[in-house]
Design a protein around this motif. Structure first.
Motif, PDB file in Angstrom:
ATOM      1  N   ALA A 100     -61.248 -30.227 -44.793  1.00 48.57           N
ATOM      2  CA  ALA A 100     -62.015 -31.476 -44.746  1.00 48.57           C
ATOM      3  C   ALA A 100     -62.475 -31.768 -43.324  1.00 48.57           C
ATOM      4  N   MET A 101     -61.640 -31.480 -42.349  1.00 52.09           N
ATOM      5  CA  MET A 101     -61.999 -31.729 -40.953  1.00 52.09           C
ATOM      6  C   MET A 101     -63.091 -30.793 -40.458  1.00 52.09           C
ATOM      7  N   THR A 102     -63.083 -29.555 -40.924  1.00 56.07           N
ATOM      8  CA  THR A 102     -64.067 -28.577 -40.445  1.00 56.07           C
ATOM      9  C   THR A 102     -65.378 -28.669 -41.208  1.00 56.07           C
ATOM     10  N   GLY A 103     -65.344 -29.299 -42.385  1.00 59.14           N
ATOM     11  CA  GLY A 103     -66.553 -29.340 -43.202  1.00 59.14           C
ATOM     12  C   GLY A 103     -66.980 -27.951 -43.639  1.00 59.14           C
ATOM     13  N   GLY A 104     -66.048 -27.016 -43.651  1.00 61.12           N
ATOM     14  CA  GLY A 104     -66.358 -25.644 -44.051  1.00 61.12           C
ATOM     15  C   GLY A 104     -67.081 -24.843 -42.980  1.00 61.12           C
ATOM     16  N   LYS A 105     -67.186 -25.369 -41.757  1.00 58.59           N
ATOM     17  CA  LYS A 105     -67.914 -24.677 -40.685  1.00 58.59           C
ATOM     18  C   LYS A 105     -67.153 -23.492 -40.112  1.00 58.59           C
ATOM     19  N   PHE A 106     -65.831 -23.522 -40.231  1.00 59.85           N
ATOM     20  CA  PHE A 106     -65.015 -22.456 -39.674  1.00 59.85           C
ATOM     21  C   PHE A 106     -64.108 -21.892 -40.757  1.00 59.85           C
ATOM     22  N   PRO A 107     -63.971 -20.581 -40.810  1.00 57.34           N
ATOM     23  CA  PRO A 107     -63.019 -20.020 -41.775  1.00 57.34           C
ATOM     24  C   PRO A 107     -61.586 -20.247 -41.301  1.00 57.34           C
ATOM     25  N   ILE A 108     -60.740 -20.672 -42.211  1.00 55.90           N
ATOM     26  CA  ILE A 108     -59.322 -20.856 -41.894  1.00 55.90           C
ATOM     27  C   ILE A 108     -58.592 -19.627 -42.401  1.00 55.90           C
ATOM     28  N   ARG A 109     -58.158 -18.791 -41.456  1.00 60.92           N
ATOM     29  CA  ARG A 109     -57.519 -17.513 -41.808  1.00 60.92           C
ATOM     30  C   ARG A 109     -56.107 -17.699 -42.327  1.00 60.92           C
ATOM     31  N   HIS A 110     -55.390 -18.658 -41.741  1.00 56.71           N
ATOM     32  CA  HIS A 110     -54.023 -19.002 -42.136  1.00 56.71           C
ATOM     33  C   HIS A 110     -53.818 -20.477 -41.844  1.00 56.71           C
ATOM     34  N   VAL A 111     -52.776 -21.038 -42.416  1.00 54.89           N
ATOM     35  CA  VAL A 111     -52.300 -22.354 -42.022  1.00 54.89           C
ATOM     36  C   VAL A 111     -50.985 -22.129 -41.286  1.00 54.89           C
TER      37      VAL A 111
END
Length: 152
Positions: free
Chosen positions: A99-110
């Motif tokens: 939600a914070m990135t708006g999908g602009k960055f891929p999140i590889r891991h949490v």
């Protein structure tokens, strides 16, 4: 702090400290993070290969969150876990980060930090000039950084 925080300060970055398998420390800034409960902070791995590698070798971490204008914050200590996209809890843990990135960055891991201890962080000016108000200290910080607060 980011989404989900009840802290009075507004940290834009957090600083994640890890140690590798050879006990070499590493500190790196993270801008996509959220406190999702009293005992959990989640951080997006967008470009954090070294942090992920270090946590896999040694899960003990420390995170510092500091509001540069209030010159105070919190230090969080605990054990971190790397949550991969194929993990059953990934989607839920990643939701506030996505939600914070708006999908602009891929999140590889949490990077999921289970907070064991929270300690306040205060600039030395809080201790050495206790007669000064928080507003005065904040005004000094604005002057130091050459900025003005946004008027709402």
């Amino acid at each position: 702090m980011s989404a989900g925080s009840s802290a009075p300060e507004k940290a834009v970055l957090c600083w994640l400290a890890t140690v590798d398998a050879d006990n070499r420390p590493n500190v790196s800034p993270k801008e996509i993070y959220a406190q999702t409960g009293a005992d959990r902070l989640v951080i997006a791995d967008i470009a954090s290969a070294r942090s992920v590698r270090n946590i896999r070798a040694n899960p003990a971490v420390c995170v510092s969150l500091i509001d540069v204008f209030l010159q105070r914050g919190r230090k969080l200590e605990g054990q971190a876990e790397i949550i991969a996209p194929d993990h059953p809890g990934f989607t839920e843990l990643a939701a506030p980060l996505v939600a914070m990135t708006g999908g602009k960055f891929p999140i590889r891991h949490v990077i999921s930090l289970h907070i064991a201890r929270t300690t306040p962080i205060l600039a030395p000016s809080y201790r050495h000039t206790p007669d000064r108000s928080v507003a005065d200290l904040q005004a000094d910080a604005y002057q130091t950084y050459g900025v003005q607060p946004i008027q709402k």
